[in-house]
Motif scaffolding. Sequence first.
Motif, PDB file in Angstrom:
ATOM      1  N   ALA A  10       0.833  -1.207   0.000  1.00 11.79           N
ATOM      2  CA  ALA A  10       0.000   0.000   0.000  1.00 11.79           C
ATOM      3  C   ALA A  10       0.867   1.256   0.000  1.00 11.79           C
ATOM      4  O   ALA A  10       0.534   2.240  -0.679  1.00 11.79           O
ATOM      5  N   GLY A  20      -3.222  -6.882  -6.036  1.00 10.86           N
ATOM      6  CA  GLY A  20      -4.570  -6.485  -5.629  1.00 10.86           C
ATOM      7  C   GLY A  20      -4.577  -5.118  -4.959  1.00 10.86           C
ATOM      8  O   GLY A  20      -5.441  -4.276  -5.231  1.00 10.86           O
ATOM      9  N   ILE A  21      -3.615  -4.878  -4.088  1.00 12.27           N
ATOM     10  CA  ILE A  21      -3.494  -3.577  -3.424  1.00 12.27           C
ATOM     11  C   ILE A  21      -3.205  -2.491  -4.452  1.00 12.27           C
ATOM     12  O   ILE A  21      -3.760  -1.380  -4.393  1.00 12.27           O
ATOM     13  N   SER A  81       0.790   6.803  -6.671  1.00 16.92           N
ATOM     14  CA  SER A  81      -0.290   7.767  -6.907  1.00 16.92           C
ATOM     15  C   SER A  81       0.237   9.200  -6.836  1.00 16.92           C
ATOM     16  O   SER A  81      -0.184  10.062  -7.616  1.00 16.92           O
ATOM     17  N   LEU A 111      -4.038  -2.435  -7.626  1.00 16.26           N
ATOM     18  CA  LEU A 111      -5.260  -2.175  -8.401  1.00 16.26           C
ATOM     19  C   LEU A 111      -6.245  -1.342  -7.588  1.00 16.26           C
ATOM     20  O   LEU A 111      -6.859  -0.393  -8.103  1.00 16.26           O
ATOM     21  N   LEU A 112      -6.384  -1.684  -6.314  1.00 16.66           N
ATOM     22  CA  LEU A 112      -7.307  -0.954  -5.450  1.00 16.66           C
ATOM     23  C   LEU A 112      -6.906   0.515  -5.330  1.00 16.66           C
ATOM     24  O   LEU A 112      -7.740   1.421  -5.461  1.00 16.66           O
ATOM     25  N   LEU A 113      -5.616   0.753  -5.115  1.00 15.05           N
ATOM     26  CA  LEU A 113      -5.158   2.130  -4.937  1.00 15.05           C
ATOM     27  C   LEU A 113      -5.163   2.914  -6.248  1.00 15.05           C
ATOM     28  O   LEU A 113      -5.299   4.136  -6.233  1.00 15.05           O
ATOM     29  N   TYR A 114      -5.013   2.221  -7.368  1.00  9.99           N
ATOM     30  CA  TYR A 114      -5.064   2.911  -8.657  1.00  9.99           C
ATOM     31  C   TYR A 114      -6.408   3.620  -8.834  1.00  9.99           C
ATOM     32  O   TYR A 114      -6.476   4.714  -9.387  1.00  9.99           O
ATOM     33  N   PHE A 115      -7.451   2.983  -8.323  1.00 10.90           N
ATOM     34  CA  PHE A 115      -8.789   3.561  -8.478  1.00 10.90           C
ATOM     35  C   PHE A 115      -9.227   4.410  -7.285  1.00 10.90           C
ATOM     36  O   PHE A 115     -10.070   5.303  -7.445  1.00 10.90           O
ATOM     37  N   PHE A 116      -8.658   4.147  -6.107  1.00 11.32           N
ATOM     38  CA  PHE A 116      -9.193   4.801  -4.917  1.00 11.32           C
ATOM     39  C   PHE A 116      -8.172   5.627  -4.136  1.00 11.32           C
ATOM     40  O   PHE A 116      -8.524   6.199  -3.099  1.00 11.32           O
TER      41      PHE A 116
END
Length: 210
Positions: A19, A72-73, A26, A75-80
């Motif tokens: 993360a 998975g982390i 980001s 991908l999650l942070l790419y969007f959020f």
Amino acid sequence: MFTDFITILDLVGVAVFAATGGLVASRKEMDLIGFGMMATFTGVGGGTVRDVILDRPVFWVEDHRYLLVCLGIALLLYFFASHVQRRYVVLLWSDAIGLAAFAVLGAQLAREADAGPLIAIVLGMITATFGGLARDLVAGETPLLLKQEIYATAALVSAAVYVVFVDSIGVAPLIAAIGAILTGFAVRAGAILFGWSLPRYKQRAGRIYK
């Protein structure tokens, strides 16, 4: 029970460090591949160095769950990630948690490989710091490891407390691990909040020999 705790600690530590890699990606406005690389470098970097030194199978090659967690982390942070306010603050505290946990994990795995107490402590510190070092170097940022405030020392303290508790005092491994993680995190938290640092070398004029 302790084995299950170590496995959970390992996966959680990888997720937390991944993360921090995603948060850096980001801030640098990287693409999805960049997010994946940053999360993976950070999540498994230190453990990879540890396993190579110990001449044991690299953990994420043996168990693909670690790569899946990193990706998975990412991908999650790419969007959020944009929903996380003050991302640098989140990065610092997430890194502090991962730092303390990975130091204990690295020390324990080194002990399982029959490494001596000193080597276990050093490998605990390497496990905790090299992923973040890779993350910052790839991102072109000054590594937290090289900043004045205490960083690697917190990992060293966490690993040392664990090894001393288990090998010298005979504390149960699970209790020792929890105590060591809390101690290392407290040291790093003090550095973040109060700017704790070790004395630094001051440049002095060299001695003139005649």
